[in-house]
Design a protein around this motif. Sequence first.
Motif, PDB file in Angstrom:
ATOM      1  N   TYR A   1       0.828  -1.209   0.000  1.00  0.00           N
ATOM      2  CA  TYR A   1       0.000   0.000   0.000  1.00  0.00           C
ATOM      3  C   TYR A   1       0.863   1.260   0.000  1.00  0.00           C
ATOM      4  CZ  TYR A   1      -3.401   3.555   1.140  1.00  0.00           C
ATOM      5  OH  TYR A   1      -4.174   4.688   1.102  1.00  0.00           O
ATOM      6  N   HIS A   2       1.901   1.271   0.836  1.00  0.00           N
ATOM      7  CA  HIS A   2       2.770   2.444   0.964  1.00  0.00           C
ATOM      8  C   HIS A   2       3.968   2.289   0.038  1.00  0.00           C
ATOM      9  CE1 HIS A   2       0.592   4.189   4.280  1.00  0.00           C
ATOM     10  NE2 HIS A   2       0.521   2.990   4.819  1.00  0.00           N
ATOM     11  N   LEU A   3       3.961   3.053  -1.019  1.00  0.00           N
ATOM     12  CA  LEU A   3       5.061   3.041  -1.984  1.00  0.00           C
ATOM     13  C   LEU A   3       5.782   4.374  -1.911  1.00  0.00           C
ATOM     14  CD1 LEU A   3       3.046   1.542  -4.975  1.00  0.00           C
ATOM     15  CD2 LEU A   3       4.569   0.331  -3.401  1.00  0.00           C
ATOM     16  N   GLU A   4       7.003   4.378  -2.351  1.00  0.00           N
ATOM     17  CA  GLU A   4       7.767   5.629  -2.358  1.00  0.00           C
ATOM     18  C   GLU A   4       7.540   6.355  -3.680  1.00  0.00           C
ATOM     19  OE1 GLU A   4      11.803   4.756  -1.305  1.00  0.00           O
ATOM     20  OE2 GLU A   4      11.200   3.763   0.542  1.00  0.00           O
ATOM     21  N   THR A   5       6.258   6.544  -4.006  1.00  0.00           N
ATOM     22  CA  THR A   5       5.861   7.216  -5.237  1.00  0.00           C
ATOM     23  C   THR A   5       4.717   8.167  -4.898  1.00  0.00           C
ATOM     24  OG1 THR A   5       4.198   5.541  -5.779  1.00  0.00           O
ATOM     25  CG2 THR A   5       6.423   5.161  -6.623  1.00  0.00           C
ATOM     26  N   GLU A   6       4.287   8.916  -5.895  1.00  0.00           N
ATOM     27  CA  GLU A   6       3.162   9.823  -5.678  1.00  0.00           C
ATOM     28  C   GLU A   6       1.852   9.068  -5.559  1.00  0.00           C
ATOM     29  OE1 GLU A   6       2.996  13.037  -8.461  1.00  0.00           O
ATOM     30  OE2 GLU A   6       5.107  13.551  -8.146  1.00  0.00           O
ATOM     31  N   LYS A   7       1.780   7.868  -6.137  1.00  0.00           N
ATOM     32  CA  LYS A   7       0.566   7.058  -6.084  1.00  0.00           C
ATOM     33  C   LYS A   7       0.680   6.029  -4.959  1.00  0.00           C
ATOM     34  CE  LYS A   7      -0.327   7.142 -11.053  1.00  0.00           C
ATOM     35  NZ  LYS A   7      -0.508   6.283 -12.234  1.00  0.00           N
ATOM     36  N   THR A   8      -0.481   5.630  -4.442  1.00  0.00           N
ATOM     37  CA  THR A   8      -0.504   4.544  -3.458  1.00  0.00           C
ATOM     38  C   THR A   8      -0.610   3.209  -4.193  1.00  0.00           C
ATOM     39  OG1 THR A   8      -2.913   4.467  -3.295  1.00  0.00           O
ATOM     40  CG2 THR A   8      -1.759   6.015  -1.813  1.00  0.00           C
ATOM     41  N   GLY A   9      -0.380   2.146  -3.452  1.00  0.00           N
ATOM     42  CA  GLY A   9      -0.563   0.812  -4.021  1.00  0.00           C
ATOM     43  C   GLY A   9      -1.992   0.609  -4.499  1.00  0.00           C
ATOM     44  N   MET A  10      -2.955   1.222  -3.819  1.00  0.00           N
ATOM     45  CA  MET A  10      -4.361   1.096  -4.208  1.00  0.00           C
ATOM     46  C   MET A  10      -4.603   1.703  -5.588  1.00  0.00           C
ATOM     47  SD  MET A  10      -7.121  -0.289  -2.963  1.00  0.00           S
ATOM     48  CE  MET A  10      -7.027  -0.287  -1.173  1.00  0.00           C
ATOM     49  N   GLU A  11      -3.945   2.824  -5.863  1.00  0.00           N
ATOM     50  CA  GLU A  11      -4.094   3.458  -7.178  1.00  0.00           C
ATOM     51  C   GLU A  11      -3.485   2.592  -8.276  1.00  0.00           C
ATOM     52  OE1 GLU A  11      -4.024   8.172  -6.502  1.00  0.00           O
ATOM     53  OE2 GLU A  11      -2.405   7.105  -5.460  1.00  0.00           O
ATOM     54  N   TYR A  12      -2.312   2.003  -7.995  1.00  0.00           N
ATOM     55  CA  TYR A  12      -1.714   1.083  -8.972  1.00  0.00           C
ATOM     56  C   TYR A  12      -2.573  -0.162  -9.127  1.00  0.00           C
ATOM     57  CZ  TYR A  12       2.586   3.734  -9.536  1.00  0.00           C
ATOM     58  OH  TYR A  12       3.509   4.712  -9.838  1.00  0.00           O
ATOM     59  N   ALA A  13      -3.184  -0.618  -8.040  1.00  0.00           N
ATOM     60  CA  ALA A  13      -4.059  -1.791  -8.109  1.00  0.00           C
ATOM     61  C   ALA A  13      -5.194  -1.555  -9.099  1.00  0.00           C
ATOM     62  CB  ALA A  13      -4.605  -2.123  -6.724  1.00  0.00           C
ATOM     63  N   LYS A  14      -5.750  -0.354  -9.110  1.00  0.00           N
ATOM     64  CA  LYS A  14      -6.828  -0.034 -10.054  1.00  0.00           C
ATOM     65  C   LYS A  14      -6.320  -0.102 -11.484  1.00  0.00           C
ATOM     66  CE  LYS A  14     -10.897   1.645 -11.345  1.00  0.00           C
ATOM     67  NZ  LYS A  14     -11.252   1.049 -12.606  1.00  0.00           N
ATOM     68  N   GLU A  15      -5.135   0.428 -11.731  1.00  0.00           N
ATOM     69  CA  GLU A  15      -4.555   0.366 -13.079  1.00  0.00           C
ATOM     70  C   GLU A  15      -4.353  -1.080 -13.518  1.00  0.00           C
ATOM     71  OE1 GLU A  15      -1.114   2.851 -13.833  1.00  0.00           O
ATOM     72  OE2 GLU A  15      -1.842   4.342 -12.414  1.00  0.00           O
ATOM     73  N   ILE A  16      -3.877  -1.911 -12.606  1.00  0.00           N
ATOM     74  CA  ILE A  16      -3.626  -3.320 -12.914  1.00  0.00           C
ATOM     75  C   ILE A  16      -4.952  -4.064 -13.118  1.00  0.00           C
ATOM     76  CG2 ILE A  16      -2.687  -5.462 -11.938  1.00  0.00           C
ATOM     77  CD1 ILE A  16      -0.447  -3.612 -10.700  1.00  0.00           C
ATOM     78  N   PHE A  17      -5.949  -3.748 -12.321  1.00  0.00           N
ATOM     79  CA  PHE A  17      -7.284  -4.316 -12.501  1.00  0.00           C
ATOM     80  C   PHE A  17      -7.827  -3.957 -13.885  1.00  0.00           C
ATOM     81  CE2 PHE A  17     -11.908  -3.832 -12.228  1.00  0.00           C
ATOM     82  CZ  PHE A  17     -12.275  -5.102 -11.803  1.00  0.00           C
ATOM     83  N   ASP A  18      -7.621  -2.712 -14.288  1.00  0.00           N
ATOM     84  CA  ASP A  18      -8.098  -2.254 -15.598  1.00  0.00           C
ATOM     85  C   ASP A  18      -7.401  -2.971 -16.755  1.00  0.00           C
ATOM     86  OD1 ASP A  18      -9.926  -0.555 -14.402  1.00  0.00           O
ATOM     87  OD2 ASP A  18      -8.677   1.244 -14.649  1.00  0.00           O
ATOM     88  N   LEU A  19      -6.249  -3.592 -16.482  1.00  0.00           N
ATOM     89  CA  LEU A  19      -5.553  -4.394 -17.488  1.00  0.00           C
ATOM     90  C   LEU A  19      -6.130  -5.811 -17.565  1.00  0.00           C
ATOM     91  CD1 LEU A  19      -1.870  -3.336 -16.736  1.00  0.00           C
ATOM     92  CD2 LEU A  19      -3.250  -2.678 -18.719  1.00  0.00           C
ATOM     93  N   GLY A  20      -7.062  -6.140 -16.650  1.00  0.00           N
ATOM     94  CA  GLY A  20      -7.719  -7.447 -16.693  1.00  0.00           C
ATOM     95  C   GLY A  20      -7.357  -8.397 -15.571  1.00  0.00           C
ATOM     96  N   PHE A  21      -6.494  -7.982 -14.660  1.00  0.00           N
ATOM     97  CA  PHE A  21      -6.099  -8.849 -13.544  1.00  0.00           C
ATOM     98  C   PHE A  21      -7.177  -8.812 -12.459  1.00  0.00           C
ATOM     99  CE2 PHE A  21      -2.223  -7.929 -15.757  1.00  0.00           C
ATOM    100  CZ  PHE A  21      -1.538  -9.132 -15.725  1.00  0.00           C
ATOM    101  N   THR A  22      -7.447  -9.972 -11.854  1.00  0.00           N
ATOM    102  CA  THR A  22      -8.547 -10.063 -10.893  1.00  0.00           C
ATOM    103  C   THR A  22      -8.121 -10.490  -9.490  1.00  0.00           C
ATOM    104  OG1 THR A  22      -8.966 -12.331 -11.605  1.00  0.00           O
ATOM    105  CG2 THR A  22     -10.228 -10.585 -12.701  1.00  0.00           C
TER     106      THR A  22
END
Length: 91
Positions: A43-64
């Motif tokens: 969840y806590h990444l050393e980036t501007e986005k959280t892990g939750m935000e990346y999770a949404k991007e990955i979900f949008d790629l089709g991962f479940t």
Amino acid sequence: ANISRWQFFADHKKVKMAAYTRAEDFINEHGQYPRTLPIYIDYHLETEKTGMEYAKEIFDLGFTEIYIATGGVNVEKAPWVKAIVEKKFPL
């Protein structure tokens, strides 16, 4: 540090695991993985986005099978995340 620890446990249990230190790298290489692959994102990444935000991007790629790993911080589960889990090796 968690990646090397998880890699150690995966090697010990003879489990094939890919680990990325940057979510963008996984997103760029996502085509080589089945969409049912379990994915664990801190969840806590050393980036501007959280892990939750990346999770949404990955979900949008089709991962479940997406899990958010957190060290005890109370994180609300989003609909695109299967579960919120501790930061320990899942197997």
